[in-house]
Design an enzyme around this catalytic site. Structure first.
Site, PDB file in Angstrom:
ATOM      1  N   GLU A  19       0.883  -1.166   0.000  1.00  0.00           N
ATOM      2  CA  GLU A  19       0.000   0.000   0.000  1.00  0.00           C
ATOM      3  C   GLU A  19       0.920   1.216   0.000  1.00  0.00           C
ATOM      4  O   GLU A  19       1.524   1.547   1.024  1.00  0.00           O
ATOM      5  CB  GLU A  19      -0.914   0.040   1.224  1.00  0.00           C
ATOM      6  CG  GLU A  19      -1.871   1.217   1.182  1.00  0.00           C
ATOM      7  CD  GLU A  19      -2.566   1.467   2.509  1.00  0.00           C
ATOM      8  OE1 GLU A  19      -3.164   2.552   2.648  1.00  0.00           O
ATOM      9  OE2 GLU A  19      -2.506   0.608   3.394  1.00  0.00           O
ATOM     10  N   CYS A  79      -1.770   9.640   2.771  1.00  0.00           N
ATOM     11  CA  CYS A  79      -1.302   9.367   1.411  1.00  0.00           C
ATOM     12  C   CYS A  79      -2.300   9.786   0.346  1.00  0.00           C
ATOM     13  O   CYS A  79      -1.927  10.037  -0.800  1.00  0.00           O
ATOM     14  CB  CYS A  79      -0.942   7.886   1.254  1.00  0.00           C
ATOM     15  SG  CYS A  79      -2.312   6.753   1.522  1.00  0.00           S
TER      16      CYS A  79
END
Length: 301
Positions: free
Chosen positions: A160, A194
């Site tokens: 991820e 993010c």
């Protein structure tokens, strides 16, 4: 160093984890049931089904920006599947790690999970271990290293990774509403997310109006600017220096940078006010690394 408001911690870290735990407990019996599969008529009277089994030992490398959610989230799935887990937590969050260790030791014990702490060199050695599966959350640059290390043992990897998150503003957009949503998404966890809005692509005619609406929203959220008690700090001085370095590089290149929070100082106690970098060039680090903030004054469809 620094703070995060209790309400924000509950919203971003605790509520999602509790939801994952409840979801796993509710559906685990169904997940464990063998699943029937259809066969071609030529194989009759054969029958087929998938019997789900644990992989074995799962490695989890968690990041610093969400040290609870991105530590316990992967852990829940791995344990629900019957695996044992080795967990490498971020060295940037020592106090959070202490609490996590106490909770995990009390709830699960060392038979199910082993928690590991250490600097980047230990994380590198960790990813070289022959896990049955490895999960990593973090930057793209480190993700390359993790994938390369895991390949030595043919370890399956789940990555991820962070990256750029542009925001495209349509010519017909309600700019006040855009500013409201944009500020909410950007200021959560001081932008240390993010998928936080990273840079904006809008028509030049929209730019100044959108900036004014953003300033109004920031003033409503944080009337004292970075001195507001519910303004989240950056995780450590290293991250503060990184963001200030983006601004210094842009200014050195002759690019205009503005503080959007004139209601207080530009920084204080590990907190940095939201800035806008006008028309940044692609070679700037702010346009290569993970987010700070930037405006591109044209609209792309």
């Amino acid at each position: 160093m620094g703070i995060e408001p209790h309400e924000e911690s509950r919203l971003l870290e605790l509520i999602p984890v509790l939801g994952e735990i409840k979801h796993a407990k509710r559906h685990l019996k169904t997940w464990m049931r063998p699943s029937k599969r259809c066969l071609h008529i030529s194989t009759l009277p054969a029958k087929a089904k998938v019997i789900y089994q644990p992989k074995g030992v799962v490695g989890v490398i968690s990041p610093w920006n969400y040290p609870v959610l991105l530590c316990l989230g992967p852990l829940i799935g791995a344990l629900a599947a019957g695996n044992r887990v080795m967990l490498k937590v971020s060295e940037y969050c020592p106090e959070t790690n202490k609490v996590l260790r106490e909770i995990l030791d009390r709830a699960l014990g060392e038979n199910w999970i082993e928690m590991v702490e250490g600097e980047a060199d230990l994380a590198n050695r960790f990813s070289l271990l022959p896990f049955d599966h490895l999960l990593f959350t973090g930057s793209t640059s480190v993700g390359h290293i993790v994938m390369r290390n895991a390949a030595e043992n043919l370890t399956p990897v789940t990555l991820e990774l962070g990256g750029k998150s542009p925001l495209l503003v349509a010519p017909s957009a309600d700019l006040r509403d855009t500013a409201k949503k944009l500020v909410f998404g950007k200021m959560l966890n001081a932008g240390q997310t993010c998928v936080a809005p990273d840079y904006i692509m809008c028509h030049a005619d929209q730019k100044q109006t959108l900036i004014e609406y953003i300033k109004q929203e920031l003033l409503a959220y944080y009337p004292e600017g970075v001195l507001s008690p519910d303004y989240t700090s950056l995780i450590n001085p290293r991250q503060l220096d990184r963001l200030q370095g983006y601004l210094e590089e842009a200014r050195a290149a002759g690019i205009e940078c503005d503080n959007l929070m004139s209601q207080g100082p530009a920084q204080s106690d590990g907190k940095l006010a939201l800035h806008v970098i006008h028309q940044p060039t692609d070679d700037l680090r702010v346009m290569q690394d993970e987010p700070l903030w930037a405006f591109v004054t044209h609209f792309i469809v």
